[in-house]
Each structure stands twice: as structure tokens, then as C-alpha cells.
Write an enzyme that holds these catalytic residues in place. Structure first.
Site, mmCIF file in Angstrom:
data_model
loop_
_atom_site.group_PDB
_atom_site.id
_atom_site.type_symbol
_atom_site.label_atom_id
_atom_site.label_comp_id
_atom_site.label_asym_id
_atom_site.label_seq_id
_atom_site.Cartn_x
_atom_site.Cartn_y
_atom_site.Cartn_z
ATOM 1 N N THR A 1 50.636 28.653 40.578
ATOM 2 C CA THR A 1 50.686 27.196 40.673
ATOM 3 C C THR A 1 50.915 26.795 42.133
ATOM 4 O O THR A 1 50.880 27.644 43.030
ATOM 5 C CB THR A 1 51.773 26.637 39.728
ATOM 6 O OG1 THR A 1 51.692 25.216 39.723
ATOM 7 C CG2 THR A 1 53.165 27.088 40.131
ATOM 8 N N LYS B 1 47.506 28.315 45.138
ATOM 9 C CA LYS B 1 46.213 28.550 44.483
ATOM 10 C C LYS B 1 45.117 28.951 45.464
ATOM 11 O O LYS B 1 44.247 29.762 45.127
ATOM 12 C CB LYS B 1 45.788 27.317 43.679
ATOM 13 C CG LYS B 1 46.658 27.049 42.467
ATOM 14 C CD LYS B 1 46.133 25.855 41.664
ATOM 15 C CE LYS B 1 47.006 25.606 40.442
ATOM 16 N NZ LYS B 1 46.488 24.489 39.608
ATOM 17 N N ASP C 1 41.847 25.653 34.913
ATOM 18 C CA ASP C 1 42.299 24.261 34.792
ATOM 19 C C ASP C 1 41.243 23.386 34.111
ATOM 20 O O ASP C 1 41.539 22.655 33.157
ATOM 21 C CB ASP C 1 42.637 23.685 36.166
ATOM 22 C CG ASP C 1 43.927 24.261 36.734
ATOM 23 O OD1 ASP C 1 44.818 24.620 35.945
ATOM 24 O OD2 ASP C 1 44.040 24.349 37.971
#
Length: 271
Positions: A62, A66, A103
Site C-alpha cells: 500500500t 506501490k 485495485d
């Protein structure tokens, strides 16, 4: 025992261990999943140290790491290449690190779980940061007819459009949004965390079927409330996306597909 972790800074707030332990129980897996707050200047070493353990299988990544995870991976999925960011690392049996971005996969899965029809739909994406970039490829792959990006700094939105070079993807200034009637509106900014709305003065919600805020909380976000007041049929927060992106990572690591809705319900009740 298979070992996993989530890396971030800060990371104490992460619910990833809870999510993955629930997945593991439902799929008959025995796992260890911990939080690791890597030093801002020591992410690569922290990753290397973690994967020295022969039982380490994979990890989530996170903010703010990233992009560094993207650089460390030797093989990338299409979503990670498009986003230029990795939120999931998997140590292949050959020893190489494979990088994934789940995501956008999570966003699409949550939209579909709520009955969204993405194929042929007009979508407005608010914001031009990493969260926005990470969902563009999966939305385009789902068959949306038009994906418009708008951002307070329009140059950033146009940079993303130029990097993807897809005819369905365009950028519009806030002033021109009054001529665009989206079916789905997605807020990728973190403005709601500060009880603020992004720059959406000219956004038309009247024909919006789903307004989606990527952040979440105990109560509906200020963006969700605004969307409903302006005529959106349904307003959702990002808790489902969080769980769905985690499920995609869990499947990469274990080849097992966990049930996600019971996990969303449990997390919602715990907020």
C-alpha cells in the site's frame, strides 16, 4: 504455514490481515498474515528480508510503496503495467517476484456485484492520481463506451490519457462536464476523508446509476450524500473494492477464489 504480509507506511490501520484470515478460513487455508511498516527509505530491503523466509508466498503493498514494488517486480500483469504501480507481489516457485495491480479488478468486481452494467456505459472518473490510474485498464477491458477523466489540474488528467492512448479515454475540464451525462461516476480522490467534495460543480448526476466513492467509513461519505441529493440512483463506498482487490490477490497466491460478500458484511458491521 504460508506466510503473507502487507507493507506500508503507515500500516497500523490496515484491515488486510483480517480480510485474508477470513478468506483463508473459508477456503481451508492455514496462513500467517502480518503488517510490516517498512522504512520510507528501506522498502526494497524489507521486501528482500521478508521473502528470504522459505514459507513467504506473497504480500500486499500500500502507500507509499506501490511504485517501488512495480520497480522490484520482474514480471507484471497487464493492469500493473498500465497503472505503473503494484499492490500485490507473489514469489514464483522459480524465485522471481511477480507484480500485480488488483485495485481496478476489485473496483469492477464490486460494481458488478451491485448490478452495474459496464459494457457500453459512459463513466466519469474524478481524480488523476495513482488510484485513478490503477482502475482505468480494467474499466476499459469491461467494455465501457466512454471513460472521461477530470481533475482539478487538467494537465495531469491529460497526461494519463496520453499514456494510455485509448480512443474511449478522454479528459474534460470541469467547465465542460455540464455537456457529459455519465451512467457511472467514480470518485478516486481522498477528499471525502477530509469531509470535502472534489471539484464537481458541473458534474451531472441526473442519469447516474451508480456514484462510487473509493474511500469508506462508518457513515456514507460526503460524496455519496451529494450524489444522492443530485439524483444518483445508488451511491456506494469503497469497502467492497477493498475486499474484492484482496480476493484477487488471495487467488493469485493460493489459486482459490474466496467468497467476498460475507467479508464485506463483517467488516461493515465492525466499522
Amino acid at each position: 504455514m504460508k506466510k503473507f504480509a502487507v507493507f506500508g507506511n503507515p500500516v497500523a490501520h490496515s484491515v488486510s490481515p483480517t480480510i485474508h484470515q477470513m478468506f483463508a478460513r473459508s477456503c481451508g487455508e492455514d496462513i500467517d498474515y502480518i503488517k510490516i511498516e517498512a522504512p520510507l527509505d528501506g522498502f526494497a530491503k524489507a521486501i528482500a528480508d521478508f521473502f528470504e523466509d522459505k514459507d513467504a508466498v506473497g504480500c500486499n503493498v500500500t502507500v507509499p510503496f506501490k511504485q517501488q514494488a512495480y520497480a522490484l517486480a520482474t514480471q507484471l500483469n497487464q493492469e500493473a503495467r498500465a497503472a505503473q504501480a503494484v499492490n500485490t507481489l507473489y514469489k514464483h516457485p522459480e524465485g522471481k517476484l511477480h507484480g500485480y495491480n488488483t485495485d481496478g479488478i476489485g473496483l469492477v468486481a464490486d460494481l458488478l456485484a451491485h448490478g452495474a452494467q459496464l459494457k457500453g456505459q459512459k463513466v466519469l472518473l474524478i481524480g488523476a492520481g495513482g488510484a485513478a490510474r490503477g482502475v482505468i485498464h480494467p474499466l476499459l477491458a469491461a467494455g465501457v463506451s466512454t471513460l472521461v477523466i477530470t481533475n482539478r489540474t487538467q494537465e495531469r488528467a491529460q497526461e494519463i490519457v496520453d499514456s494510455f492512448q485509448q480512443e474511449q479515454l478522454v479528459s474534460l475540464t470541469n467547465q465542460k462536464l455540464d455537456k457529459f451525462t455519465p451512467d457511472i461516476i467514480i470518485n478516486s480522490t481522498s477528499a471525502s476523508l477530509n469531509q470535502q467534495l472534489p471539484s464537481i460543480q458541473n458534474v451531472k448526476f441526473e442519469q447516474c446509476q451508480i456514484a462510487y466513492d473509493m474511500v469508506y467509513g462508518k457513515a456514507p461519505t460526503i460524496f455519496m450524500e451529494h450524489a444522492k441529493q443530485q439524483g444518483s440512483s445508488l451511491a456506494l463506498d469503497g469497502l467492497g473494492m477493498l475486499v474484492e482487490q484482496a480476493a484477487a490477490a488471495f487467488t493469485i497466491w493460493t489459486e482459490k477464489k474466496p467468497e467476498t460478500r460475507p467479508v464485506v458484511t463483517a467488516l461493515r458491521e465492525a466499522l
